[in-house]
Design a protein around this motif. Structure first.
Motif, PDB file in Angstrom:
ATOM      1  N   GLU A   1      23.537  14.769 -14.365  1.00 16.74           N
ATOM      2  CA  GLU A   1      22.919  15.974 -14.921  1.00 16.74           C
ATOM      3  C   GLU A   1      23.898  16.603 -15.914  1.00 16.74           C
ATOM      4  O   GLU A   1      24.853  17.283 -15.534  1.00 16.74           O
ATOM      5  CB  GLU A   1      22.592  16.955 -13.794  1.00 16.74           C
ATOM      6  CG  GLU A   1      21.795  18.160 -14.242  1.00 16.74           C
ATOM      7  CD  GLU A   1      21.436  19.077 -13.091  1.00 16.74           C
ATOM      8  OE1 GLU A   1      20.943  20.188 -13.352  1.00 16.74           O
ATOM      9  OE2 GLU A   1      21.658  18.680 -11.924  1.00 16.74           O
ATOM     10  N   LEU A   2      23.656  16.344 -17.199  1.00 18.71           N
ATOM     11  CA  LEU A   2      24.571  16.803 -18.241  1.00 18.71           C
ATOM     12  C   LEU A   2      24.175  18.180 -18.769  1.00 18.71           C
ATOM     13  O   LEU A   2      23.002  18.554 -18.756  1.00 18.71           O
ATOM     14  CB  LEU A   2      24.591  15.794 -19.397  1.00 18.71           C
ATOM     15  CG  LEU A   2      25.163  14.407 -19.071  1.00 18.71           C
ATOM     16  CD1 LEU A   2      24.963  13.465 -20.241  1.00 18.71           C
ATOM     17  CD2 LEU A   2      26.634  14.503 -18.705  1.00 18.71           C
ATOM     18  N   LYS A   3      25.177  18.888 -19.269  1.00 16.91           N
ATOM     19  CA  LYS A   3      24.968  20.203 -19.880  1.00 16.91           C
ATOM     20  C   LYS A   3      25.636  20.231 -21.250  1.00 16.91           C
ATOM     21  O   LYS A   3      26.504  19.406 -21.555  1.00 16.91           O
ATOM     22  CB  LYS A   3      25.557  21.301 -18.986  1.00 16.91           C
ATOM     23  CG  LYS A   3      24.927  21.394 -17.605  1.00 16.91           C
ATOM     24  CD  LYS A   3      25.617  22.467 -16.770  1.00 16.91           C
ATOM     25  CE  LYS A   3      25.002  22.551 -15.377  1.00 16.91           C
ATOM     26  NZ  LYS A   3      25.689  23.567 -14.527  1.00 16.91           N
ATOM     27  N   ASP A   4      25.221  21.172 -22.066  1.00 17.45           N
ATOM     28  CA  ASP A   4      25.862  21.343 -23.368  1.00 17.45           C
ATOM     29  C   ASP A   4      27.363  21.553 -23.201  1.00 17.45           C
ATOM     30  O   ASP A   4      27.817  22.197 -22.246  1.00 17.45           O
ATOM     31  CB  ASP A   4      25.260  22.544 -24.108  1.00 17.45           C
ATOM     32  CG  ASP A   4      23.855  22.251 -24.618  1.00 17.45           C
ATOM     33  OD1 ASP A   4      23.518  21.057 -24.758  1.00 17.45           O
ATOM     34  OD2 ASP A   4      23.095  23.204 -24.864  1.00 17.45           O
ATOM     35  N   GLU A   5      28.097  20.973 -24.142  1.00 17.13           N
ATOM     36  CA  GLU A   5      29.558  21.071 -24.194  1.00 17.13           C
ATOM     37  C   GLU A   5      30.262  20.183 -23.162  1.00 17.13           C
ATOM     38  O   GLU A   5      31.496  20.213 -23.071  1.00 17.13           O
ATOM     39  CB  GLU A   5      30.045  22.524 -24.008  1.00 17.13           C
ATOM     40  CG  GLU A   5      29.421  23.518 -24.968  1.00 17.13           C
ATOM     41  CD  GLU A   5      29.718  23.195 -26.416  1.00 17.13           C
ATOM     42  OE1 GLU A   5      30.838  22.736 -26.706  1.00 17.13           O
ATOM     43  OE2 GLU A   5      28.817  23.383 -27.266  1.00 17.13           O
TER      44      GLU A   5
END
Length: 706
Positions: free
Chosen positions: A187-191
């Protein structure tokens, strides 16, 4: 490094020093494939993979990845793709289980193993190994800093992704699709920062760029680490990374790992069902380790033949299953394969191993399990085989000839008996049909000289040689040697040739071959109409296809050694006496004919005439040793089918556990038993077809009545 990065970065230097350059708790995902041990030499100082021992290699990676763990966020994930290696250190080459030993020691060092993904490569590299399965997959270890992490364990445990062709000068590039598939599992997020500590040609960064450039995807960034100058240039060209930082190397110490043996608190459970081999699939870890511990007992070793083959699997496995399988070398065994049985959503291992014997080789009949092509290529055999090259590898020196005439064919048009021209000489050769190789090359039958009952094993170099029907002791003297019977298909051709004063494989001058008088009813009358004058330029070139002339029958060397020993003793001769009767060039080779271990050798066909003269014998095994045949070699789709490899997918040709057990047993059961089973299967198929046809006929008949 200070602060959170907002752009891609390439660190040029040693991996340990570059990791030290990064901030702690800054990396969301690490994904990499380090250089494999002793696989490739990248020709630069400080490279990983050229350590003296696998223990040093694993120890060094444990040290590096300990530093990497400091850089991961608390919820970060590390995807580690690493391949295995064979080491010829224990008599036979032993599978080192490097990925799972590394995982074991990383867990001891503080990592959590969340999962192991199997990457199956449909276009895997071929292998010339004939005594094990071809490797077709690699594991991807999923490791975490804590149990509370961003890994989403919902996708299939097996991914089928082909190797990717690339124009970049690197022989070990993993495909972009694999990186895509891996990053879908977190689960990736911005930055978020994605790290590849062994960047190679920068494939990870390429995928990160594509994800970031997609309007609906996360704005993530890559951190690449690479030591090799040449690869750094490729990364800059492929990824357009602007920020490149040269990092100075630092010294660091690491210790080789120390592996342990099987757990002492496990009770052994020796599997004692078939002395020729075992197929045992445990349901859980406890059962598996008990069975594995059982192989260490004298009871297990005494029950089984020294050339037995074993398959031990476990359905509900954990890391210790994969780790402890490696340790069997400590008890006199070699691990040859770790098979993967998969239904995509899950998988389990089956370990193939054998005794580390210097006396006998384990039985492994690979051709029996080849996967037949779905469609057979239609070929004009007669047209294609005239002019085909033949390489004679049956003698001391390799010579080449070509097919000038097909005298007899199999039912499907494949040549059965041909004439080969060899630089002014010619010979009549029997051709082995690729689909009948097992039945012909392994087709000798052996019978008790007293009661004439068929023997399962013609000679056991490590056991008791006795007829199970009448109790006759075998191989005591020449009178107790088993009677040998050739396959009918070969004996009939040999007899007809001999009636016309020819012998299979006999080299003759062309004029002598043409001058022979043959009976008018013989098919070999066609010899008179051979166009011997065909020039090399007029012959058809068969790119990638040819015949090899080789020994017709596969015979175990100890069997031949015992026969020659009895011949020698019957003449009251020592080995030195035999050597003294041979030409000087045999002084260093003839003694090996009498050895019954891996140092022994079988006389080549041209040696047989010398042996006949020394011992004044004509028939028996010496006739068999002299038999040669042509074997079809091709780089096109093999008529025999494809090597299935070490990845077994349920539903392809394995439907259930019974199918799997039968499939694995085919690899080691004796030839006569295998031939009987195949005959029964063919009969069963015929009966099914007959029943189906009867049903159709009855149905049509009933329709006609209506």
């Amino acid at each position: 490094m200070g602060g959170n990065m907002n752009k891609d970065i390439l660190l040029h230097g040693d991996v340990y020093a570059c990791l030290d350059y990064l901030d702690d708790d800054s990396i969301a995902v690490a994904i990499t494939s380090p250089p494999y041990w002793k696989q490739r030499d990248y020709k630069f100082e400080g490279q990983i993979g050229q350590e003296k021992t696998p223990e040093e290699y694993i120890g060094k990676l444990v040290k590096i990845f300990n530093k990497l763990r400091q850089k991961l966020r608390e919820d970060g994930i590390f995807f580690l793709n690493i391949g295995d290696k064979y080491l010829n250190q224990y008599g036979k080459s032993h599978l080192l289980q490097i990925p799972y030993r590394l995982a074991y020691h990383m867990v001891k060092d503080g990592w959590y193993l969340e999962d192991i993904i199997i990457w199956y490569k449909p276009n895997h590299m071929p292998s010339s190994a004939k005594d094990r399965f071809t490797n077709t997959y690699e594991p991807v270890l999923v490791l975490a800093k804590s149990r509370n992490n961003i890994y989403q364990n919902k996708r299939p445990k097996v991914v089928e992704i082909p190797l990717q062709q690339t124009s970049w000068k690197h022989t070990a590039v993993y495909p972009e699709k694999l990186v895509w598939e891996i990053l879908k599992r977190v689960e990736l997020k911005d930055e978020d920062l994605i790290l590849d500590p062994f960047a190679g040609t920068g494939t990870t960064a390429v995928v990160v760029n594509k994800i970031r450039d997609n309007l609906y995807c996360k704005k993530i960034y890559s951190v690449m680490i690479e030591k090799g100058d040449e690869f750094v240039d490729i990364i800059k060209e492929r990824t357009k990374i602007k920020k490149v930082i040269r990092v100075k190397d630092v010294n660091y110490e690491y210790q080789p790992v120390i592996d342990v043996g099987l757990p002492k608190d496990v009770s052994p459970n020796p599997i004692l069902k078939d002395k020729r081999g075992e197929v045992y699939i445990a349901q859980d870890q406890t059962e598996f380790l008990s069975a594995l511990k059982g192989i260490t007992l004298d009871e297990f070793k005494k029950f089984h033949r020294e050339d037995a083959l074993y398959f031990f699997g476990v359905k509900k496995w954990d890391l210790s299953s994969l780790y402890y399988a490696y340790t069997i070398y400590q008890y006199g065994y070699v691990l040859r394969n770790m098979l993967i049985v998969s239904d995509e959503n899950s998988w389990y291992p089956i370990f193939m191993f054998a005794r580390d014997s210097t006396r006998v080789a384990y039985k492994f009949y690979l051709d029996r399990i080849r996967i037949k092509p779905k469609t057979k290529e239609k070929r004009k055999w007669q047209e294609e085989f005239i002019g085909m090259k033949v390489k004679d590898i049956s003698g001391k020196e390799s010579i080449e000839g070509y097919v000038v005439k097909v005298l007899e064919k199999y039912d499907d048009g494949f040549p059965k008996v041909v004439v080969v021209q060899w630089n002014g000489k010619a010979s009549i050769e029997f051709v082995i049909h690729p689909e009948k190789e097992e039945f012909l090359m392994e087709g000798l039958k052996f019978f008790c000289p007293k009661c004439y009952s068929e023997l399962t094993e013609p000679y056991d170099p490590i056991g008791d040689n006795q007829c199970l029907t009448c109790g006759q002791q075998l191989w005591i003297n020449l009178e107790t040697i088993p009677i040998i019977q050739e396959p009918k298909e070969i004996s009939e051709i040999a007899k007809e040739l001999e009636n016309n004063e020819y012998h299979i494989g006999q080299i003759l001058n062309i004029k002598d071959l043409k001058r022979k008088k043959v009976s008018s009813s013989s098919k070999f009358l066609l010899l008179e109409r051979i166009n011997w004058g065909a020039s090399p330029g007029a012959r058809k070139l068969m790119l990638g296809e040819y015949f090899t002339k080789m020994r017709l029958y596969r015979i175990d060397q100890p069997f031949v050694a015992q026969y020659l020993t009895l011949l020698r003793k019957s003449k009251n001769m020592s080995i030195q006496d035999v050597i003294n009767k041979l030409p000087k060039e045999y002084y260093h080779t003839a003694s090996h004919w009498f050895r019954k271990d891996f140092g022994g050798s079988i006389p080549i066909p041209q040696d047989v005439e010398l042996i006949k003269a020394i011992f004044d014998v004509q028939n028996g095994l010496l006739r068999i040793l002299k038999r040669t045949a042509l074997k079809f070699q091709t780089v096109k789709t093999s008529i025999k089918g494809k090597n299935p490899g070490d990845y077994i997918k349920n539903g392809d040709y394995i439907k259930n556990d019974d199918d799997l057990i039968k499939f694995l047993k085919l690899l080691y059961i004796p030839s006569n038993e295998y031939i009987t089973i195949v005959a029964q299967m063919e009969k069963s198929k015929s009966e099914e077809v007959l029943k189906k046809n009867r049903f159709i006929i009855e149905e049509l008949t009933n329709e006609g009545k209506e």
